[in-house]
Design an enzyme around this catalytic site. Sequence first.
Site, PDB file in Angstrom:
ATOM      1  N   ASP A  14       0.821  -1.203   0.000  1.00  0.00           N
ATOM      2  CA  ASP A  14       0.000   0.000   0.000  1.00  0.00           C
ATOM      3  C   ASP A  14       0.866   1.269   0.000  1.00  0.00           C
ATOM      4  OD1 ASP A  14      -2.250   1.520   0.095  1.00  0.00           O
ATOM      5  OD2 ASP A  14      -2.744   1.096   2.184  1.00  0.00           O
ATOM      6  N   HIS A  15       0.444   2.236  -0.758  1.00  0.00           N
ATOM      7  CA  HIS A  15       1.109   3.550  -0.785  1.00  0.00           C
ATOM      8  C   HIS A  15       2.617   3.455  -0.962  1.00  0.00           C
ATOM      9  CE1 HIS A  15      -1.926   6.598  -0.410  1.00  0.00           C
ATOM     10  NE2 HIS A  15      -2.617   5.741   0.309  1.00  0.00           N
ATOM     11  N   GLU A  58      -2.850  -0.242  -8.632  1.00  0.00           N
ATOM     12  CA  GLU A  58      -3.793   0.797  -8.220  1.00  0.00           C
ATOM     13  C   GLU A  58      -3.056   2.134  -8.223  1.00  0.00           C
ATOM     14  OE1 GLU A  58      -6.771   0.392  -5.232  1.00  0.00           O
ATOM     15  OE2 GLU A  58      -6.055   2.136  -4.112  1.00  0.00           O
ATOM     16  N   HIS A  61      -9.911   5.083  -0.156  1.00  0.00           N
ATOM     17  CA  HIS A  61      -8.937   4.922   0.926  1.00  0.00           C
ATOM     18  C   HIS A  61      -9.470   5.520   2.222  1.00  0.00           C
ATOM     19  CE1 HIS A  61      -5.111   4.415  -1.748  1.00  0.00           C
ATOM     20  NE2 HIS A  61      -6.116   3.682  -2.161  1.00  0.00           N
ATOM     21  N   LYS A 107      -8.920   9.441   9.660  1.00  0.00           N
ATOM     22  CA  LYS A 107      -8.749   8.056  10.077  1.00  0.00           C
ATOM     23  C   LYS A 107      -9.714   7.658  11.194  1.00  0.00           C
ATOM     24  CE  LYS A 107      -5.218   7.669   7.356  1.00  0.00           C
ATOM     25  NZ  LYS A 107      -5.141   6.732   6.253  1.00  0.00           N
TER      26      LYS A 107
HETATM   27 ZN    ZN Z   1      -4.591   6.553   0.448  1.00  0.00          ZN
END
Ligand code: ZN
Length: 486
Positions: free
Chosen positions: A169-170, A264, A338, A306
């Site tokens: 991810d990221h 992605e 996200h 978050k």
């Molecule tokens: Zn993100």
Amino acid sequence: MLLVSMLKQGLHKQDLQKQGLQYLGFDIYENSINHIGIDGTVFMARENEKTIIIATNKSFGFHGYDKKDGVIRADLNHENACILRKLFPWTAPVRGLKNKKSFGLGDRLGFATPGHIDLFKKNDVFPFFAQQSMRELNLTKRTYEDVLDAVSFAVFREGYKIGFGADGDHLKTAEDIEYVLKLGFTMITLDCSDHIKNNKKDILLSQNYKDKYINQIFKIEDYTLTFSEEEIKECISIYDDALIFINDIYKRFFINDLYNADLELSIDETVSVTTPLHHFFVAKELSDLKISFATIAPRFCGEFQKGIDYIGDIEQFKKEIKIHAAIARFFGYKLSVHSGSDKFSIFPFIGNETKGNFHIKTAGTNWLEAVKIAAEEAPSLYREIHLFALKVFDEAKKYYHVTADLSKIPNISDMNDNELPLLFNNNDVRQLIHITYGKILCNINADGSFVFKDKLFKILAKNEEKYRNALVKHIGKHLELLEVYQ
Ligand code: ZN
């Protein structure tokens, strides 16, 4: 040799225990019993409070020891995880973004997968049990190996054989991407934020862009999109560098399915909201460059902080997600959302407008559910964690954008133990505990031992069923609102 011969007969846990396996000190995870060939068995068991792999045959290659009873006891380490993935391919990740519905489940503790399995074995949503960003790894001092291995062991233990994905991810650099792909991850989220420019500069519009966009009408389902000269200049100045970066990474790792992984594109971690026109521009440019990818994560309007619900104008979000979803359909990929933890007020629109074609990522909420178990089962430990989090909050804010107001958090010394779990209904507390996870987990005593981590793990191990059920319920609420049970 009694044990080996019993195992070789392919007996199940009850039979094994009846016939004296208990005597040998194992507590077997029944769903993990797997046979290889006519006389090989591999399973997981607890022996003296420790979970290990048991193999009846040395030739399987597990690194472990034999207590002269004919079986190999192997620790849950990276070497053995690699062997497990070779022997049982269903313990290795597969590609999953081509499924209509997919869902990412970052687990910062390596403890949440059993609960996720309980939920995802019962629906048609493809899970990414392994999903972690570099930022999370740095803050928890874990590695991509740790993340993937924890999931492989969990799916083996639970006998979950229907497939899961692993998302690096990221990621921002070719080096990290190569590393993660070589480990076998099946999805890379390319973080383009360092290449997205937020201050618009006045640029000269090339003839190519003029011809392509000015005085053109783009029909996307019910929408017509047009660009003014100002608008196209804005798109170019924001995304031009990012397009070059994406093209480079695509050619190195994704063209012709080089690594058998999905791409992605994340353009979300930036201050520039991705308007529908921006999105269309990026998609069209990528399509003209013949870059194919599975998902895109725009920076939607409003705030996706978050661990708490959506903040912003829901009507505007509703309007924009409709167009974003239509653009994604037009070019043939899915939208990815996200920071999807707890965005309950907008899930129904995401589910409907994408027509059930989405990828959603969550992470922090799995951690919050774990700490909530501590608040319920070990109030004094929770109190220590809470006070520590208050102390390190300002420093943790460097890594995450949150608006939590610590002055709104009740003083826990005025609260009874049984009131502590209620704190998790308070958004300020959720954000406090959410963003301080790295500091909490890595806090060490003078002798190098962990202040909280081991105690937290012990509580979770002791209350495993409770944590599983909490995850089923909480992540299940996400899925229900996305209307996956329609
Ligand atoms: Zn993100």
